[in-house]
Design a protein around this motif. Structure first.
Motif, PDB file in Angstrom:
ATOM      1  N   ASP A   1       0.798  -1.130  -0.103  1.00  0.00           N
ATOM      2  CA  ASP A   1      -0.005  -0.030  -0.048  1.00  0.00           C
ATOM      3  C   ASP A   1       0.889   1.129   0.027  1.00  0.00           C
ATOM      4  N   ASP A   2       0.223   2.465  -0.211  1.00  0.00           N
ATOM      5  CA  ASP A   2       0.991   3.656  -0.390  1.00  0.00           C
ATOM      6  C   ASP A   2      -0.062   4.882   0.102  1.00  0.00           C
ATOM      7  N   THR A   3       0.641   5.954   0.262  1.00  0.00           N
ATOM      8  CA  THR A   3      -0.354   7.016   0.515  1.00  0.00           C
ATOM      9  C   THR A   3      -1.393   7.436  -0.617  1.00  0.00           C
ATOM     10  N   PRO A   4      -2.523   7.814  -0.238  1.00  0.00           N
ATOM     11  CA  PRO A   4      -3.392   8.475  -1.373  1.00  0.00           C
ATOM     12  C   PRO A   4      -3.144   9.580  -2.023  1.00  0.00           C
TER      13      PRO A   4
ATOM     14  N   GLY B   1      -3.795  13.368  -1.189  1.00  0.00           N
ATOM     15  CA  GLY B   1      -3.647  13.669   0.312  1.00  0.00           C
ATOM     16  C   GLY B   1      -4.874  12.902   0.924  1.00  0.00           C
TER      17      GLY B   1
ATOM     18  N   MET C   1      -4.450   4.505   3.496  1.00  0.00           N
ATOM     19  CA  MET C   1      -3.460   4.179   2.698  1.00  0.00           C
ATOM     20  C   MET C   1      -4.292   3.354   1.641  1.00  0.00           C
TER      21      MET C   1
ATOM     22  N   GLU D   1      -8.117   2.046   2.823  1.00  0.00           N
ATOM     23  CA  GLU D   1      -8.990   2.958   2.488  1.00  0.00           C
ATOM     24  C   GLU D   1      -9.586   2.125   1.103  1.00  0.00           C
TER      25      GLU D   1
END
Ligand code: ADE
Length: 229
Positions: free
Chosen positions: A51-54, A57, A61, A116
């Motif tokens: 996963d990674d940050t959206p 913003g 994740m 998310e």
């Protein structure tokens, strides 16, 4: 023909879970098969990142499209006739009709999300159908996948004892079920409705139909409005 379920998850230990017991469990390896794929196995970096940050913003994740695409391509290579499902509260509502459709097919590839959600591009790129089991939010798709598979497996040929118990019940008739009773005749002062011990099968059938209609009308006006005939 065996119904083949492939599940992609970060928690393969959740499977078969309750589906290893009871009716579904006895049919596992017969009427249906289950293979699980650990999504983290398809990460390529040292930390096995999934996963990674959206982008843009915001909280939480997002599961990475590239990792998920590799997992799907492994579990369901091109030409696999099975529908690819992504369990999500945004999805097509799981109804008994949808369950019947799935049970009539070759199986399902089921992606279980966490965090998310998944990168939107993955959904289009791999032709995923989003499926929701209800208007509430679970912490991941795994329980939703178990619910879907439970509903499907019990409809597979040979899984349920009485062919009838599959078609008489709630939703198959468009009505909720009539009340059931069994011995003893008196329980805490409450008796079984006289008609059910009368032996008059035509009257019993009429009574059950009327009760099913009353209960549906009272509890589920939405179903009552939609019923056929
Ligand atoms: N994942 C999280 N909530 C869900 C729901 N209601 N249905 C299907 N998948 C989900």
């Amino acid at each position: 023909m065996m119904f083949r379920a492939s599940v992609l998850t970060l928690y393969p230990e959740m499977f078969p879970g309750p589906l290893g017991l009871s009716l579904a469990g006895r049919a596992l390896g017969g009427a249906w098969s289950l293979d699980t794929h650990f999504i983290r196995d398809f990460a390529t970096d040292r930390h096995r990142t999934v996963d990674d940050t959206p982008a843009g913003g915001g909280p939480g994740m997002v599961m990475k499209a590239d990792v998920l695409a590799r997992a799907i391509d492994h579990a369901s290579p091109e030409g696999d006739p099975r529908p690819r499902l992504y369990m999500s509260p945004r999805g097509r509502p799981l109804t008994q009709g949808f369950v019947r459709e799935l049970a009539a097919g070759p199986g399902a590839v089921i992606l279980c999300g966490r965090f998310e959600g998944v990168d939107e591009r993955l959904i289009a790129a791999r032709g995923l159908t989003e499926v929701s089991i209800g208007d509430y939010v679970l912490s991941g798709g795994e329980l939703a996948a178990l619910v879907l598979l439970d509903a499907v497996v019990r409809l597979l040929p040979g899984v349920m004892g009485h062919a009838e118990s599959g078609t008489e019940e709630s939703f198959e008739t468009g009505l909720l079920e009539y009340p059931h009773y069994t011995r003893p005749q008196v329980f805490e002062g409450l008796t079984i409705p006289e008609i059910l011990v009368s032996g008059d099968h035509a009257r019993i059938a009429r009574w059950r139909r009327a009760e099913a209609e009353r209960i549906t009308r009272e509890r589920r006006p939405d179903l009552w409005a939609k019923r056929e005939g």
